[in-house]
Design a protein around this motif. Structure first.
Motif, PDB file in Angstrom:
ATOM      1  N   TRP A   1      53.739  28.920 -73.415  1.00 46.25           N
ATOM      2  CA  TRP A   1      54.820  27.935 -73.390  1.00 46.25           C
ATOM      3  C   TRP A   1      54.325  26.589 -72.856  1.00 46.25           C
ATOM      4  O   TRP A   1      54.606  25.531 -73.442  1.00 46.25           O
TER       5      TRP A   1
ATOM      6  N   SER B   1      54.741  23.481 -75.592  1.00 41.93           N
ATOM      7  CA  SER B   1      56.123  22.998 -75.589  1.00 41.93           C
ATOM      8  C   SER B   1      56.208  21.490 -75.385  1.00 41.93           C
ATOM      9  O   SER B   1      55.382  20.884 -74.689  1.00 41.93           O
ATOM     10  N   THR B   2      57.216  20.906 -75.992  1.00 40.93           N
ATOM     11  CA  THR B   2      57.497  19.476 -75.847  1.00 40.93           C
ATOM     12  C   THR B   2      57.871  19.165 -74.400  1.00 40.93           C
ATOM     13  O   THR B   2      58.577  19.941 -73.749  1.00 40.93           O
TER      14      THR B   2
ATOM     15  N   PRO C   1      64.722  18.412 -78.584  1.00 39.56           N
ATOM     16  CA  PRO C   1      63.364  18.859 -78.953  1.00 39.56           C
ATOM     17  C   PRO C   1      62.887  20.065 -78.147  1.00 39.56           C
ATOM     18  O   PRO C   1      62.222  20.944 -78.688  1.00 39.56           O
ATOM     19  N   VAL C   2      63.220  20.115 -76.852  1.00 39.48           N
ATOM     20  CA  VAL C   2      62.813  21.259 -76.031  1.00 39.48           C
ATOM     21  C   VAL C   2      63.631  22.494 -76.409  1.00 39.48           C
ATOM     22  O   VAL C   2      63.105  23.616 -76.477  1.00 39.48           O
TER      23      VAL C   2
ATOM     24  N   ASP D   1      62.122  23.868 -79.534  1.00 39.15           N
ATOM     25  CA  ASP D   1      60.878  24.579 -79.235  1.00 39.15           C
ATOM     26  C   ASP D   1      61.156  25.967 -78.670  1.00 39.15           C
ATOM     27  O   ASP D   1      60.509  26.951 -79.048  1.00 39.15           O
TER      28      ASP D   1
ATOM     29  N   TYR E   1      60.254  29.545 -80.116  1.00 40.05           N
ATOM     30  CA  TYR E   1      59.417  30.397 -79.272  1.00 40.05           C
ATOM     31  C   TYR E   1      60.036  31.784 -79.108  1.00 40.05           C
ATOM     32  O   TYR E   1      59.341  32.802 -79.190  1.00 40.05           O
TER      33      TYR E   1
ATOM     34  N   LYS F   1      63.094  21.790 -87.952  1.00 47.07           N
ATOM     35  CA  LYS F   1      62.659  23.062 -87.380  1.00 47.07           C
ATOM     36  C   LYS F   1      61.559  23.687 -88.243  1.00 47.07           C
ATOM     37  O   LYS F   1      60.586  24.237 -87.714  1.00 47.07           O
TER      38      LYS F   1
ATOM     39  N   ARG G   1      58.395  21.750 -87.534  1.00 48.03           N
ATOM     40  CA  ARG G   1      57.838  22.099 -86.233  1.00 48.03           C
ATOM     41  C   ARG G   1      57.161  23.469 -86.297  1.00 48.03           C
ATOM     42  O   ARG G   1      56.066  23.659 -85.738  1.00 48.03           O
ATOM     43  N   TYR G   2      57.782  24.413 -86.988  1.00 45.28           N
ATOM     44  CA  TYR G   2      57.178  25.733 -87.136  1.00 45.28           C
ATOM     45  C   TYR G   2      55.838  25.628 -87.858  1.00 45.28           C
ATOM     46  O   TYR G   2      54.844  26.245 -87.441  1.00 45.28           O
TER      47      TYR G   2
ATOM     48  N   LEU H   1      53.203  24.337 -85.514  1.00 42.91           N
ATOM     49  CA  LEU H   1      52.813  25.336 -84.525  1.00 42.91           C
ATOM     50  C   LEU H   1      51.987  26.464 -85.138  1.00 42.91           C
ATOM     51  O   LEU H   1      51.120  27.044 -84.471  1.00 42.91           O
TER      52      LEU H   1
END
Length: 557
Positions: free
Chosen positions: A212, A216-217, A346-347, A350, A354, A434, A437-438, A441
Motif C-alpha cells: 500500500w 498508493s496516491t 484518488p485515495v 486506490d 487495492y 478506474k 488506474r488499474y 498498476l
C-alpha cells in the motif's frame, strides 16, 4: 540509546533466579541470547551477510567451567567457527555454571528480536515490564528499557486465542513517554506487534502494508505535510515473552495523528481521526442524526484523535457526520459537483482497487481509518487501510467454510455506498479513470511477477534464518489456525497460484491486456443482492445475502 539502570538490575536478578537464564551470561559477538526455556534453546542475532559462514567471538562470564560451544573449549573470549548457521541449524553448548550441569542448543537469526519480560503473564491492561529490541547489525548487546505492554486486538484477543497481538510503550525513568527510533522506523514510544494469528503465511498483513505504501496516491494535503505517511512502516521480528519463544511477528508503527501529520488540537479541534471497527454503520448507508462529542464511539467509528478524556475534553464528529449524510442524501447532481469536497477521491479509488486486488473481504467498510487534516479549512476525508490478514486467499477464521469468499474469482461487490455512488453517479468518467488506474498498476505494483516476488522474498528470509522452522515448531496445528498445519513453502505456492488467477479475473473485469485497455461494461453498483460467495442474484430466496454493503437475512414473507 540510554538504558534504564534499575531495569538492568532487575534483569540481572531475573537471570540469576533461573538456571537456564544464567546462559545469558555467554555473549556471542557482543550479543546476549534470547532464552526459550521450553526448548532449551538460546537464540542470537547476527547480520544476514555472516549467517552462511559464521565465525564469531564467544565470551563467557565468570563462573563457567568445562564450557564447550560447538565442541570447542571456551575458557575466555574465543573465536568459534560455526560454519553454515542458516535454516535454523543448531549448535551444542555444554558446561557447568554455579555447580550445575547445562546442555543447551544455540541457534542464530538475522531478524531483529524483541523481548518483553515481567514476573507474571501479560493481560489486556498496560502493565510495567522490560523491553529489549536487538538489531543484528549492532556490535553490542541491546539495552534494556522500561516500558508497559498489553494485549491488543478484537477477535484475535478472545480468551481462547494463543498467539496474541501486543501494544508496547517505552518509558523513561520517571514513567513518561520515551521516544526512540526502532529498526529504522519513526522516533516514537508506541509500537504494535502483530502476530498474523490466523494467517497460514503469517505475513499477509505485513506485505499488504508495504505494498500500500509503495503505490498508493498521497493524501490531498501531502504537499503541506511532505512527511505524512498514509499507512504504517513494518519490520519482521522474532518475539520472546518471559523466556518463551513466541514466533514471527510484524513490528508496526501505529496509524495516528503523528503518522498522518494531522493538525494538532489547539484551542479546539482541528485534525480528526476515526477508526472503523465494525461493519454496522460504517458503510455509508446509515444516516447520522445525532452524536455526542464526549463519547469515544459513534456507531462503529471509534475516535482516535482527539480522543475524549485523553487528547482533549471532546472530539468532533461533525465532519464525519457531514460526509456520511452527504453520501446518503445528496442528489446525483450535488454528488457529482461536491463529492471531492468531502472525500479524497484518488485515495478512495486506490483503496477500492487495492481491496479488489488483495480480495480484502474484511476491509470493505471496517478495518480502516478516516481522517481530516484540518476541519477548520476543509472537512475532506482521506482513508487508510488496516488489518489485512484476510487477504490473498486467506479467510479470517480457519475453522469456518469461507463459502467461496476467498476464491480468486470472488467479485468483491461494493461494500460501501460511497463506492457505489461514485460509480453510479459519476458514470463513465469515474469508471474510465478506474480502468486507467488499474492498467497503470498492472504494470507496476499489481504486476504478477512483482507481487509474487514480494512473497518469495519474505519467505526466503524466514527460511534462511530458520524463523519459518521455529514458527512451525511453535504454532503448527494450534487452535488459532483451526488445527491446520503451517507449511510456508506450500502456502507460498498457494498464494502465487491465487495471484495468477486473481489477475486473470480482474483483467477481464477491467478490460486489461498487455497491449492496453479495451472497453468493458462497468460492474453493476445498484441495489443488487449477492450471495456470500459474491455471486449476484436477480431474485433472492430465503437465506443470507450481501445487500447494500450489509449481511442480510432474506425471508419469503
Amino acid at each position: 540509546m540510554k538504558a534504564f539502570s534499575l531495569h538492568k538490575c532487575l534483569m540481572a536478578l531475573l537471570l540469576l533466579a533461573s538456571p537456564i537464564c544464567n546462559h545469558a551470561q555467554v555473549r556471542i559477538n557482543g550479543h546476549l541470547p534470547f532464552v526459550d526455556k521450553a526448548q532449551g534453546r538460546l537464540l542470537y542475532v547476527t547480520p544476514r551477510t555472516s549467517l552462511s559462514q559464521l565465525t564469531a567471538e564467544v565470551e563467557p562470564a565468570d563462573g563457567w567451567t568445562a564450557l564447550t560451544v560447538n565442541d570447542q573449549p571456551i575458557a575466555s573470549a574465543t573465536s568459534v567457527d560455526f560454519g553454515n548457521a542458516t535454516g535454523g541449524r543448531t549448535f551444542a553448548l555444554h558446561g557447568r555454571y554455579a555447580g550445575k550441569d547445562s546442555t543447551l542448543t544455540i541457534a542464530f537469526t538475522c531478524l531483529p528480536v524483541v523481548e518483553m519480560r515481567k514476573a507474571t503473564a501479560f493481560t489486556d491492561d498496560y502493565e510495567p515490564c522490560e523491553i529489549v529490541v536487538d538489531e543484528p547489525d549492532s556490535t553490542h548487546a541491546a539495552p534494556v528499557y522500561a516500558g508497559k505492554v498489553k494485549h491488543r486486538g478484537g477477535t484475535t484477543n478472545f480468551p481462547d486465542r494463543h498467539k496474541r497481538n501486543y501494544h508496547f510503550k517505552l518509558l523513561d525513568d520517571k514513567g513518561s513517554s520515551l521516544d526512540r527510533p526502532v529498526l529504522g522506523m519513526r522516533e516514537d514510544n508506541s509500537w504494535l506487534l502483530d502476530a498474523g494469528q490466523i494467517d497460514l503465511f503469517r505475513m499477509r498483513n505485513h506485505i499488504c502494508h508495504e505494498l500500500w505504501l509503495d503505490f498508493s496516491t498521497k493524501p490531498y494535503y501531502h504537499d503541506q505535510e511532505p512527511e505524512s505517511v498514509n499507512g504504517c512502516h513494518v519490520r519482521l521480528v522474532e518475539l520472546f515473552v518471559n523466556d518463551e519463544y513466541r514466533g514471527v511477528y510484524t513490528l508496526m508503527e501505529p496509524v495516528d495523528r503523528k503518522q498522518l501529520k494531522l493538525k494538532k488540537y489547539k484551542k479546539g479541534v482541528k485534525g480528526c481521526l476515526w477508526k472503523a471497527i465494525g461493519w454496522q454503520g460504517t458503510t455509508f448507508y446509515d444516516a447520522i442524526t445525532s452524536y455526542d462529542n464526549h463519547s469515544v464511539t459513534l456507531l462503529n467509528y471509534e475516535a482516535k484523535y482527539p480522543e475524549p478524556g485523553d487528547d482533549a475534553d471532546t472530539t468532533d464528529y461533525a465532519p464525519l457526520a457531514a460526509a456520511v449524510n452527504f453520501v446518503l442524501n445528496a442528489t446525483d447532481e450535488d454528488f457529482k459537483q461536491h463529492v471531492a469536497e468531502y472525500f479524497d477521491v484518488p485515495v478512495v479509488m486506490d483503496l477500492s482497487l487495492y481491496i479488489e486486488m488483495i480480495n480484502g473481504i474484511d476491509n470493505g467498510g471496517k478495518n480502516c481509518y478516516w481522517s481530516v487534516y484540518d476541519k477548520n479549512k476543509s472537512g475532506r476525508m482521506s482513508i487508510t487501510p488496516w488489518d489485512m490478514d484476510a487477504t490473498f486467499g486467506q479467510y479470517y477464521a480457519n475453522d469456518i467454510d469461507p463459502a467461496g469468499l476467498t476464491n480468486p474469482d470472488n467479485p468483491t461487490p461494493y461494500f460501501t455506498n460511497l463506492e457505489a455512488r461514485l460509480s453510479a453517479t459519476m458514470g463513465k468518467d469515474y469508471d474510465d479513470k478506474k480502468q486507467q488506474r488499474y492498467a497503470a498498476l498492472r504494470q507496476t505494483a499489481f504486476d504478477e511477477q512483482q507481487l509474487c516476488a514480494r512473497f518469495e522474498a519474505h519467505y526466503d528470509t524466514l527460511a534462511y534464518c530458520g524463523a519459518s522452522a521455529r514458527e512451525t515448531e511453535k504454532w503448527s496445528g494450534d487452535s488459532d489456525l483451526g488445527g491446520k498445519s503451517l507449511n510456508f513453502q506450500q502456502e507460498l505456492t498457494n498464494i502465487k497460484n491465487w495471484i495468477h488467477h486473481r489477475l486473470v479475473f480482474l483483467d477481464s473485469k477491467y478490460g486489461y491486456s498487455p497491449t492496453g485497455i479495451t472497453s468493458v461494461r462497468p460492474q453493476p453498483s445498484d441495489n443488487a443482492w449477492y450471495t456470500l460467495s459474491g455471486q449476484r442474484v436477480a431474485h433472492p430466496t430465503k437465506g443470507i445475502y450481501i445487500h447494500r454493503g450489509k449481511k442480510v437475512v432474506y425471508t419469503d414473507t
